[in-house]
Design a protein around this motif. Structure first.
Motif, PDB file in Angstrom:
ATOM      1  N   GLY A  51      39.337 -55.768 -55.640  1.00 22.81           N
ATOM      2  CA  GLY A  51      39.449 -54.569 -55.157  1.00 22.81           C
ATOM      3  C   GLY A  51      39.522 -53.612 -55.744  1.00 22.81           C
ATOM      4  N   PHE A  52      39.497 -52.113 -54.822  1.00 21.03           N
ATOM      5  CA  PHE A  52      39.145 -51.136 -55.533  1.00 21.03           C
ATOM      6  C   PHE A  52      40.541 -50.211 -56.471  1.00 21.03           C
ATOM      7  N   ASP A  53      39.523 -49.915 -57.564  1.00 20.16           N
ATOM      8  CA  ASP A  53      41.481 -48.862 -58.202  1.00 20.16           C
ATOM      9  C   ASP A  53      40.979 -47.697 -59.069  1.00 20.16           C
ATOM     10  N   LEU A  54      41.056 -46.723 -58.930  1.00 22.80           N
ATOM     11  CA  LEU A  54      40.248 -45.324 -59.281  1.00 22.80           C
ATOM     12  C   LEU A  54      40.760 -45.444 -60.427  1.00 22.80           C
ATOM     13  N   LEU A  55      41.454 -46.429 -61.500  1.00 22.48           N
ATOM     14  CA  LEU A  55      41.605 -46.497 -63.317  1.00 22.48           C
ATOM     15  C   LEU A  55      39.966 -47.006 -63.806  1.00 22.48           C
ATOM     16  N   ASP A  56      39.535 -47.342 -62.932  1.00 20.42           N
ATOM     17  CA  ASP A  56      38.495 -48.381 -62.905  1.00 20.42           C
ATOM     18  C   ASP A  56      37.622 -47.287 -63.732  1.00 20.42           C
ATOM     19  N   THR A  57      37.024 -46.683 -62.842  1.00 21.67           N
ATOM     20  CA  THR A  57      35.975 -45.294 -63.223  1.00 21.67           C
ATOM     21  C   THR A  57      37.056 -44.488 -64.268  1.00 21.67           C
ATOM     22  N   THR A  58      38.213 -43.987 -63.795  1.00 17.46           N
ATOM     23  CA  THR A  58      39.199 -42.809 -64.903  1.00 17.46           C
ATOM     24  C   THR A  58      39.017 -43.399 -66.557  1.00 17.46           C
ATOM     25  N   ILE A  59      39.577 -44.916 -66.434  1.00 20.39           N
ATOM     26  CA  ILE A  59      39.316 -45.126 -68.523  1.00 20.39           C
ATOM     27  C   ILE A  59      39.238 -46.431 -68.288  1.00 20.39           C
ATOM     28  N   VAL A  60      39.220 -47.459 -67.763  1.00 18.21           N
ATOM     29  CA  VAL A  60      39.263 -48.979 -68.183  1.00 18.21           C
ATOM     30  C   VAL A  60      36.966 -49.076 -67.977  1.00 18.21           C
ATOM     31  N   GLY A  61      36.977 -48.588 -67.676  1.00 23.17           N
ATOM     32  CA  GLY A  61      35.564 -48.892 -67.998  1.00 23.17           C
ATOM     33  C   GLY A  61      34.861 -47.484 -68.858  1.00 23.17           C
ATOM     34  N   PRO A  62      35.473 -46.727 -69.366  1.00 24.46           N
ATOM     35  CA  PRO A  62      34.498 -46.023 -70.681  1.00 24.46           C
ATOM     36  C   PRO A  62      35.556 -47.218 -72.297  1.00 24.46           C
ATOM     37  N   MET A  63      37.375 -47.684 -71.663  1.00 24.25           N
ATOM     38  CA  MET A  63      36.861 -48.471 -72.785  1.00 24.25           C
ATOM     39  C   MET A  63      36.081 -49.651 -72.585  1.00 24.25           C
ATOM     40  N   VAL A  64      35.962 -50.372 -71.773  1.00 21.94           N
ATOM     41  CA  VAL A  64      35.196 -52.160 -71.782  1.00 21.94           C
ATOM     42  C   VAL A  64      33.584 -51.112 -72.413  1.00 21.94           C
ATOM     43  N   LYS A  65      33.736 -50.189 -71.668  1.00 19.12           N
ATOM     44  CA  LYS A  65      31.980 -49.652 -71.862  1.00 19.12           C
ATOM     45  C   LYS A  65      31.901 -49.452 -73.541  1.00 19.12           C
ATOM     46  N   GLN A  66      32.836 -48.777 -74.181  1.00 18.46           N
ATOM     47  CA  GLN A  66      32.315 -48.823 -75.522  1.00 18.46           C
ATOM     48  C   GLN A  66      32.986 -49.752 -76.734  1.00 18.46           C
ATOM     49  N   MET A  67      33.905 -50.585 -75.995  1.00 21.18           N
ATOM     50  CA  MET A  67      33.347 -51.336 -76.931  1.00 21.18           C
ATOM     51  C   MET A  67      32.459 -52.471 -77.090  1.00 21.18           C
ATOM     52  N   ARG A  68      32.277 -53.038 -75.545  1.00 17.99           N
ATOM     53  CA  ARG A  68      30.846 -53.655 -75.426  1.00 17.99           C
ATOM     54  C   ARG A  68      29.541 -52.752 -76.196  1.00 17.99           C
TER      55      ARG A  68
END
Length: 518
Positions: free
Chosen positions: A200-217
């Motif tokens: 399901g969609f959540d704006l937090l995925d774009t605003t903060i979750v995505g960047p946090m996951v990407k920087q760790m990976r």
């Protein structure tokens, strides 16, 4: 690819200016006010539309860790309204919940403690940075340094359960990237936590979750964790060799090439400068196997484990000096076989017990679990450096006693659920249990500013006669963990001693250089 799950906040499209007085249109000033408000709303709507447009293309493009299987791609469901409240929870804190998920994944996946500790560090450091970003955004400050980066992400009002969503969605995506074979289980645990689908969609995925996951990976991509070089033993007395014998057959340890994670000591650490930063001198100080085996110290080490670590008496070793209490301790700390949460998981569970007892907040839990996990991940790297990358890849006690000509019938206490005596399939020196335990205890006592904190912890070991043990300090638990390996017959005393020293040095380095208080 893992999907950045989406659970749209119920009030994402509303702002504090949406409610107007019935008299807004009575004066020219009011008209100008209304016009200004409408313009501001239009601008905000355009901004939201831009973010949503970005979300539609960006949520499926996160890079993978070096060792992960090909990522699963899933199409996001249409936007949904968020639930007004989370479902009833049996684990209140989200940091505790997602570490519980990790431990169950480890039970299902199996494998060595090094990869498990790496996963825990990636999970908890990413969650900590995400939680720090939440604190920076909605609480106005952070009180300790981020691991990589925290950011004050876009948003006008705090959404429902936003802290929970930031933590949970970050955790879910990190775990999905690490364990794609566990997608169905991870999805089920996500639904259990949020009551919604992970797609399901959540704006937090774009605003903060995505960047946090990407920087760790990005930080862990190419870290050496996918090194599949084959180990070749030194093939001389004193050097490690497979520990399968005709009367204790271990199909998983019949060849050199089955040695577990032989090059894990070359993995890029999370905090240390290298796996060899705190490498201990003993028994490598002897330089060669011949000098080691000729030393009085070595002979004393062998005799010590021969007497206390035997499964039972033999003609050549008629007396076993281990007490019933020591045997219970040996099994309590084992967690060697697949199907358990492994040694790092046992210590993460103990962390949760202490944190619950001390009533830590989510932010405090995020920092504690990140520090503990980073220390244990580097402990896993450093102890593998000692085991495989020093001049001495020390054989196990069973090899020293049998192949050394002392007792051809001697067996260690450690055995499988099927009753077959075994030894872990990698060199003895230094002890991983001891190193993990000391790195954990070192962080815990530094975090709380006190070693003498009483607590009770549990075990996953099915052969343990007790399921919990109580301690009066973190150091007491770590020392018992280390000693248990000698009583189990799989380590020499100096394996335990050097592991304890190594682990505490790692803990001190992690605590004084990472996630420091501001």
């Amino acid at each position: 690819m893992p999907r950045l799950m989406n659970d749209r906040p119920a009030n994402d499209n509303h702002t504090p200016n949406d409610n107007h007085s019935p008299n807004d249109n009575h004066t020219a000033n009011d008209n100008r006010t209304v016009t200004g408000r409408r313009t501001a709303r239009r601008r905000r709507a355009l901004a939201v539309a831009a973010v949503l447009a970005a979300a539609s293309t960006s949520l499926t493009a996160l890079p993978q860790p070096a060792h992960a299987a090909p990522q699963i791609t899933r199409t996001a469901l249409p936007p949904q309204s968020a639930p007004t409240a989370l479902p009833p929870q049996t684990i209140a804190d989200p940091v505790h919940y997602w570490n519980d998920v990790l431990m169950e994944v480890v039970r299902r996946e199996g494998g060595g403690p090094g990869p498990m500790s790496r996963s825990a560090a990636m999970l908890n450091a990413a969650v900590y940075d995400a939680e720090s970003s939440y604190q920076l955004k909605w609480k106005g400050k952070i009180t300790s340094e981020p691991y990589i980066r925290a950011e004050k992400y876009a948003g006008w009002v705090e959404g429902p359960d936003e802290e929970e969503r930031v933590v949970g969605r970050t955790a879910y995506n990190i775990l999905l990237g690490l364990y794609p074979a566990q997608t169905n289980y991870l999805d089920a645990r996500f639904r259990e936590r949020f009551g919604t689908e992970p797609t399901g969609f959540d704006l937090l995925d774009t605003t903060i979750v995505g960047p946090m996951v990407k920087q760790m990976r990005d930080a862990r991509n190419g870290d050496g964790s996918d090194n599949d070089q084959v180990y070749v033993a030194d093939d001389e007395p004193g050097a490690w060799r497979p520990t399968s014998y005709p009367d204790m057959v271990d199909p998983s340890c019949t060849r050199d090439s089955q040695a577990v994670t032989p090059f894990w000591g070359q993995v890029k650490p999370f905090a240390l400068t290298s796996g060899s930063q705190f490498r201990p001198p003993t028994p490598g100080m002897y330089g060669t196997y011949a000098k080691l085996l000729a030393s009085d110290a070595y002979k004393q080490q062998v005799e010590a484990v021969r007497r206390v670590g035997a499964d039972g008496p033999t003609d050549a070793t008629p007396d076993v000096a281990r007490t019933p209490e020591q045997e219970a301790v040996a099994w309590f700390w084992a967690n060697d076989e697949d199907g358990t949460y492994k040694p790092p998981g046992q210590l993460l569970q103990a962390t949760r017990e202490v944190a619950t007892q001390r009533r830590l907040t989510t932010y405090e839990n995020a920092r504690l679990f990140a520090l503990v996990s980073i220390a244990m991940a580097d402990a896993g790297i450093a102890v593998r450096d000692v085991k495989y990358l020093t001049p001495i890849d020390l054989w196990r006690p069973v090899s020293a006693i049998r192949d050394g000509g002392l007792d051809p019938d001697w067996k260690p206490l450690l055995k499988t659920r099927a009753g077959v005596n075994v030894s872990p399939c990698f060199p003895a020196w230094a002890s991983g249990h001891a190193t993990f335990g000391a790195s954990w205890a070192g962080v815990m006592k530094r975090y709380f500013g006190n070693d003498d904190i009483a607590f009770t912890m549990t075990t996953d070991e099915p052969q343990s006669p007790v399921k919990s043990r109580s301690f009066t300090s973190f150091s007491q638990a770590a020392k018992e963990d280390a000693q248990s390996r000698v009583w189990l017959g799989v380590h020499f005393p100096w394996d335990a001693e050097d592991g304890l020293a190594l682990g505490d040095k790692i803990a001190n380095h992690v605590f004084t250089t990472k996630l420091r208080k501001l």
